[in-house]
Every structure is written in C-alpha cells, then in structure tokens.
Design an enzyme around this catalytic site. Structure first.
Site, short mmCIF file in Angstrom:
data_model
loop_
_atom_site.label_atom_id
_atom_site.label_comp_id
_atom_site.label_asym_id
_atom_site.label_seq_id
_atom_site.Cartn_x
_atom_site.Cartn_y
_atom_site.Cartn_z
N GLU A 85 -9.47 -0.37 -1.82
CA GLU A 85 -9.15 1.03 -1.46
C GLU A 85 -9.25 1.93 -2.68
OE1 GLU A 85 -5.46 0.02 0.47
OE2 GLU A 85 -6.63 -1.04 1.99
N GLU B 142 -11.09 -10.44 -1.52
CA GLU B 142 -10.76 -9.69 -0.31
C GLU B 142 -12.03 -9.07 0.27
OE1 GLU B 142 -6.36 -8.50 -0.34
OE2 GLU B 142 -7.43 -6.90 -1.39
N LYS C 201 0.85 -1.20 0.00
CA LYS C 201 0.00 0.00 0.00
C LYS C 201 0.89 1.25 0.00
CE LYS C 201 -3.36 -2.62 2.60
NZ LYS C 201 -4.72 -2.65 3.08
C1 PEP Z 1 -4.66 -5.84 1.30
O1 PEP Z 1 -4.11 -4.76 1.32
O2 PEP Z 1 -4.96 -6.31 0.20
C2 PEP Z 1 -4.94 -6.54 2.55
C3 PEP Z 1 -5.54 -7.69 2.49
O3 PEP Z 1 -4.55 -5.93 3.71
P1 PEP Z 1 -4.42 -6.61 5.18
O4 PEP Z 1 -3.69 -7.91 5.00
O5 PEP Z 1 -3.66 -5.62 5.99
O6 PEP Z 1 -5.81 -6.84 5.69
#
Ligand code: PEP
Length: 251
Positions: free
Chosen positions: A98, A168, A12
């Site tokens: 995001e 996700e 990120k």
């Molecule tokens: C992501 O950024 O795709 C993610 C899954 O973040 P995290 O593992 O911090 O939940």
C-alpha cells in the site's frame, strides 16, 4: 536450524482505544501460545503505538507501519526511529504494497529505510510481492527479486539478522483471494534460493519469510505446514479474535 514462527498483525489505518482494550488487553493478553516456537508482533497506527506497547503483555512485540530515513527535522508528518525507541517499539514494517502503490515508495527508498531502521536498532518486516498482471505475465519472481535486491544492496550480511521478509502477493491482500499453499511455498522457496545465491547460505537458512494475503483462521493451518513459510503478516483478520487461531497455527 529451526526458524521461529512469526505472526504479525498489520492493523493498517484501523483501530481505536476500544479495539486496544478488547483485542490487546482482553483477547491477546488472555491467550497463550508456545513462546519458544512463536513470536507475535502487532502493528497499530502510529498514534496508538504507545497505548498498545503499554497495554500488551511483554511477549507481544509492537511494530510501526513505517518510518522515515532521517532521525529528526523538518519532515512534517513523518515518524522517527527515535520516537519508536522511546516508546519501546522494536519493529517496523517497511515497503508494504500500500505504501509502494499509494505513496509511490520506490524499491531503493525501501532499501534505504530498511538499512536506516536496522542501523538504529530496530527490526524490520520488509514486504515484497507481485501484482496480478505481473503474476499473469510470469514476472512473479522477477518482481520479488528486484524488490529484494534493493533491500539486500542496502544491508550488510550481519544486518539480515534483524530482517523478516513478508511475501505478500498484491492480488491476495485484502481481496479474500489467498495464494494456495503450493503457490506461496513456490515463491518462498525461490526467495530463499535468491538469498542463498546473492547474500549467503547462512542468511538464506536463517531468514524468516512470512506469507501475507488474506490469511484467516481457515487457511492458516495448511499454509503453515509448508517448509519455507515461517509465519504470516495478517491484515483484516488481525483485527479480530480469530488472530489468536492464526498465531497458534505455528505450533
Ligand atoms: C496486509 O495488510 O499485509 C495483509 C496481508 O492484509 P490482509 O490479510 O487483509 O490481506
């Protein structure tokens, strides 16, 4: 057909030259995993892509976090597929929640960028997933299928060879609330079923589906045992040495 486990690290908007040295040069380059079974891709911010590609050992893939759907021109601040190719960067993440949320990326735009990236020789980690209120309204698969359809509509069947889907659930990203292995498996299975019905049985069988959302060294082993979980997309934990434990969960 065995699908090769694939673990992505999404940094990120985090990182520094110091992190590249400690995490990439020292920790990841110094670690070993069975490369016949596991593929690893790290996705630093765009300004660090060159440094990470140069620092990382060759078996570590490098990914952008986004691209634009034009090669060049008056698109201030955007990233071209040509820049990535010149740096030896082979992958891009697209459609991360995001970007969908804060930058208002629509399903069709994610589909368009996925097709553009692949037509220009990149491989894509395409992210889909529902928000909490959508899960609570029993809309999980409806949302995932809608996002998936926008990607599928933009691709030829052959182009699926360059796609990894990252499921996700938005409520699990960065929250510490991980989906249970059963919850994740249920959605992964449904995604594979959608691919079988709407693309082809071959694409459904071959396409790798990563789980992402608060994966860490403690929960990764149980998640990795599920038959339709073919890897992880990891945010927070990919910035720490524990990322290596998540990688080897695929063994
Ligand atoms: C992501 O950024 O795709 C993610 C899954 O973040 P995290 O593992 O911090 O939940």
């Amino acid at each position: 057909m065995a699908r090769k486990f694939i673990v992505g690290g999404n940094w990120k908007m985090n990182g520094s030259k110091a992190l590249i040295k400690s995490l990439v040069q020292e920790t990841l380059n110094g670690a070993s995993w069975d490369t016949s079974k596991i593929e690893v891709v790290v996705s630093p911010p765009a300004v660090y892509l060159d440094a990470v590609r140069q620092a990382a050992k060759p078996e570590i893939g490098v990914s952008a976090q986004n691209i634009y759907s034009e090669r060049s021109g008056a698109y201030t601040g955007e990233i071209s597929v040509d820049f990535l190719k010149e740096l030896g960067v082979e992958w891009t993440i697209l459609g991360h929640s995001e970007r969908r949320e804060y930058f208002k990326e629509a399903d069709e735009f994610v589909g368009k960028k996925t097709a553009f990236a692949i037509s220009n020789g990149l491989k894509v980690i395409a992210c889909i997933g529902e928000k909490l209120h959508e899960r609570e309204a029993d809309q999980t698969t409806a949302v995932c299928f809608r996002q998936l359809k926008a990607i599928a509509d933009a691709l030829t069947p052959q182009q699926w060879a360059s796609v990894v889907i990252a499921y996700e659930p938005v409520w699990a990203i960065g929250t510490g609330k991980v989906a249970t292995p059963e919850q994740a498996q249920e959605v992964h299975h449904a995604i594979r079923g959608w691919l079988a019905e709407n693309v082809s049985a071959e694409v459904a069988e071959a396409t790798r589906i990563q789980y992402g959302g608060s994966v860490n060294e403690k929960n990764c082993v149980e998640l990795a045992k599920k038959p339709d979980i073919d890897g992880f997309l990891v945010g927070g934990a990919s910035l720490k040495p524990e990322f290596v434990k998540i990688i080897v969960a695929g063994e």
